[in-house]
Design an enzyme around this catalytic site. Structure first.
Site, short mmCIF file in Angstrom:
data_model
loop_
_atom_site.label_atom_id
_atom_site.label_comp_id
_atom_site.label_asym_id
_atom_site.label_seq_id
_atom_site.Cartn_x
_atom_site.Cartn_y
_atom_site.Cartn_z
N HIS A 12 -2.87 7.12 6.99
CA HIS A 12 -1.92 8.05 6.35
C HIS A 12 -2.64 9.31 5.86
CE1 HIS A 12 2.11 6.41 6.11
NE2 HIS A 12 1.68 5.24 5.69
N GLY A 49 0.83 -1.20 0.00
CA GLY A 49 0.00 0.00 0.00
C GLY A 49 0.86 1.24 0.00
N CYS A 71 6.03 0.22 7.34
CA CYS A 71 5.61 1.36 6.53
C CYS A 71 6.78 1.77 5.64
CB CYS A 71 5.20 2.52 7.45
SG CYS A 71 4.69 3.99 6.54
N LEU A 72 6.51 1.99 4.36
CA LEU A 72 7.59 2.37 3.44
C LEU A 72 8.24 3.69 3.83
CD1 LEU A 72 5.97 1.38 0.01
CD2 LEU A 72 7.68 0.11 1.33
N HIS A 113 -4.29 1.02 7.50
CA HIS A 113 -2.98 1.68 7.56
C HIS A 113 -2.94 2.86 6.57
CE1 HIS A 113 1.59 1.48 7.87
NE2 HIS A 113 1.42 2.22 6.79
N GLU A 114 -3.42 2.61 5.34
CA GLU A 114 -3.35 3.67 4.31
C GLU A 114 -4.32 4.81 4.59
OE1 GLU A 114 -0.80 3.60 2.54
OE2 GLU A 114 -0.31 1.55 3.09
N GLN A 156 2.79 10.03 1.12
CA GLN A 156 4.10 9.36 1.12
C GLN A 156 4.93 9.70 -0.11
OE1 GLN A 156 2.35 5.30 2.12
NE2 GLN A 156 4.32 5.26 3.17
NI NI Z 1 2.67 3.43 5.66
#
Ligand code: NI
Length: 170
Positions: free
Chosen positions: A139, A46, A93-94, A135-136, A51
């Site tokens: 964000h 995701g 998380c990226l 999670h997304e 991000q």
């Molecule tokens: Ni993330």
């Protein structure tokens, strides 16, 4: 076009994103395509627009990590309208590379969102997909998974990241 993924410490990650208002545009299609490309290159499931430095309510998800086109999901201006159960599992998380921790989330969610054409739709997910959706969407509200951890664990990770920033390793 692939984007640079913004890392923890950049204020855009902790700023609530604005709703998308322009649909059906070349800009929106390019952003979505670029976000999928960026997410696959990073082997993520995701990626949210903040991000990649775009403070808009848009996220792309693919729990098959590019293996099954039918799993590609684009959520614009999403809203969770139903939750059920609980699941605890490891999450990363990226934007916070190298850190993975157990996070408790709803086991099943239903989300209402718009697609790139601006059409409203609803979709449901369980297990990993439910986790990714939550999670997304977090964000898009400026919330990172660190906020779901105990204050002790969160501070420990923050301290480690501060050290890495100072050492030029972040
Ligand atoms: Ni993330």
């Amino acid at each position: 076009m692939s984007y640079k993924i913004v890392k923890y410490g950049d204020p855009v990650l902790e700023t609530p994103a604005a709703p998308v208002t322009g649909f059906h545009t070349a800009e929106l299609s390019e952003l979505i395509e670029g976000m999928f490309e960026t997410m696959y290159a990073a082997k993520g499931v995701g990626l949210a627009a903040p991000q990649v430095g775009v403070s808009q309510q848009l996220t792309v998800i693919d729990t098959s990590v590019g293996q099954d086109p039918a799993q590609k999901l684009v959520l614009i201006n999403p809203e969770i309208i139903f939750r059920e159960g609980r699941q605890t599992g490891e999450e990363g998380c990226l934007s916070i590379p190298g850190f993975r921790e157990d996070v408790t989330r709803s086991a099943k969610v239903t989300v209402r969102a718009r697609n790139a054409a601006g059409e409203a739709f609803e979709t449901s997910g369980e297990e990993l997909l439910a986790r990714a959706i939550q999670h997304e969407i977090d964000h898009l509200h400026g919330i990172l998974f660190l906020q779901h951890l105990s204050p002790l664990k969160r501070d420990m990770i923050r301290r480690k990241i501060r050290k890495m920033v100072k050492a030029g390793e972040w």
